[in-house]
Scaffold this active site. Structure first.
Site, PDB file in Angstrom:
ATOM      1  N   CYS A 313       0.811  -1.228  -0.057  1.00 41.61           N
ATOM      2  CA  CYS A 313       0.129   0.009  -0.110  1.00 41.61           C
ATOM      3  C   CYS A 313       0.897   1.390   0.026  1.00 41.61           C
ATOM      4  O   CYS A 313       1.995   1.218  -0.635  1.00 41.61           O
ATOM      5  CB  CYS A 313      -1.006  -0.015   1.220  1.00 41.61           C
ATOM      6  N   ARG A 318      -2.466  -0.858   5.346  1.00 42.01           N
ATOM      7  CA  ARG A 318      -3.617  -1.292   4.825  1.00 42.01           C
ATOM      8  C   ARG A 318      -3.236  -2.559   4.089  1.00 42.01           C
ATOM      9  O   ARG A 318      -4.154  -3.492   4.060  1.00 42.01           O
ATOM     10  CB  ARG A 318      -3.963  -0.231   3.668  1.00 42.01           C
TER      11      ARG A 318
END
Length: 363
Positions: A313, A318
């Protein structure tokens, strides 16, 4: 995750099947026959719901506390929310201040991780349950980091603090006490020993921690050089999953913390990567989708049984959520985490980049 919620017993795994792990044989025991595995050696489900955790904690209150230690860690981008409310007995972890190196950029090296475990009163055999008050990516990153260094008994609380509170379970503002850390070693370079300047694991060959971590598991992490040489525009079975938003992936928007005017990081994505925003693995209330839904989601990005997966990410939070869903819930191997992410890749000179609206460059 709907196929996880409330197992019939605390030994039922997140696959919905009863796991006869032998805990019932230990009721009332204060020592363990050599022929029986100690509870610290028994497996635990990677994903647990609020009912499962409440039942396990309730059992511990009415049995011998030492037989199966459960440590709750609340992991957030900062610790302020912890002091407002948390699960009773939980200990706080600040993602950016405690899970990353203090001098170099990157996750903790081995020595720093060992000192963190000591500071939080975590022992190698403890069953650690991680959760977040808000964004679950922080707890997922802590889970990945602990798995990286071989902590054997880890669970993630599905839905985090919000699911616990919604189930009517108690919250607390009391800050528990736990054994304090060992003193950090002195380093002549002015660092705290977490940046790896004295060796590959951040130490100078001495050990002063009670917690002993494994070496990093290379099957869980990947660096930029291998991404560049093996995964850029590579055919199957290579599969790179970009976990950012569609706008970040396409290069049409920046993350809110990026300063576009500096042009220190170009927009776009790793050539050949596929976009799978991490939010898609969650239901609106923040719990994980079912295994079948997850299988369909990853299959839509060309996941196959032999896929050699890399996730990234902007930073590493994430993508940790996507790593958890694919590696822990679906059991796919290998899934390697590119922790440098777009913050690193997008800043590299002359690294290949794909952008939807990129002009043709000559020369």
């Amino acid at each position: 995750m709907s196929d996880v919620h409330h197992p019939q017993s605390p030994h039922e795994g997140h696959d919905g099947h009863e796991h006869h792990d032998g805990h019932d044989r230990y009721e009332g025991q204060t020592h363990w026959p050599s022929a029986w595995p100690h509870p610290a050696a028994l497996p635990v489900p990677a994903l647990v719901d609020a009912a499962w955790l409440h039942q396990r904690l309730h059992q511990r209150q009415h049995q011998h506390q030492h037989r199966d230690a459960v440590v709750l860690l609340q992991v957030d981008d900062d610790s302020s929310s912890y002091y407002e409310r948390h699960l009773p007995g939980a200990r706080p972890i600040d993602t950016f201040d405690e899970l990353h190196q203090h001098v170099r950029r990157g996750p903790l090296h081995r020595a720093g991780f060992e000192h963190l475990m000591d500071a939080k009163g975590v022992h190698r055999g403890d069953h650690v349950v991680l959760y977040s008050a808000g964004d679950p990516t922080h707890a997922a990153f802590a889970f990945w980091l602990m798995r990286l260094y071989g902590h054997p008994r880890l669970s993630l609380l599905d839905g985090g603090l919000r699911a616990w509170a919604a189930a009517g379970h108690p919250l607390s503002q009391d800050v528990p006490t736990w054994p304090g850390p060992h003193p950090a070693p002195a380093h002549t370079d002015g660092t705290d020993g977490t940046d790896g300047t004295d060796g590959t694991d951040g130490t100078d060959g001495t050990r002063d921690t009670a917690y002993t971590a494994d070496e990093r598991d290379a099957s869980l992490i990947i660096g930029r050089e291998e991404v560049l040489t093996r995964y850029v525009d590579a055919p199957a079975p290579a599969l790179v999953l970009d976990c950012r938003t569609p706008g970040e992936y396409q290069g049409s928007s920046h993350h809110q913390l990026d300063v576009a005017a500096e042009r220190h990081r170009v927009p776009g994505h790793v050539p050949g990567s596929r976009n799978l925003p991490s939010a898609l693995v969650l239901n609106p209330e923040g719990t994980f989708k079912t295994r079948e839904q997850l299988r369909q989601l990853f299959a839509s990005r060309n996941l196959a049984a032999d896929s050699q997966v890399v996730v990234y990410c902007r930073l590493a939070e994430r993508s940790a959520l996507l790593w958890f869903a694919l590696a822990e819930l679906l059991g796919h191997e290998p899934v390697r985490h590119y922790v440098g992410g777009w913050a690193e890749y997008g800043s590299l000179i002359d690294a290949p980049v794909t952008r939807e609206d990129a002009p043709v460059e000559h020369g």
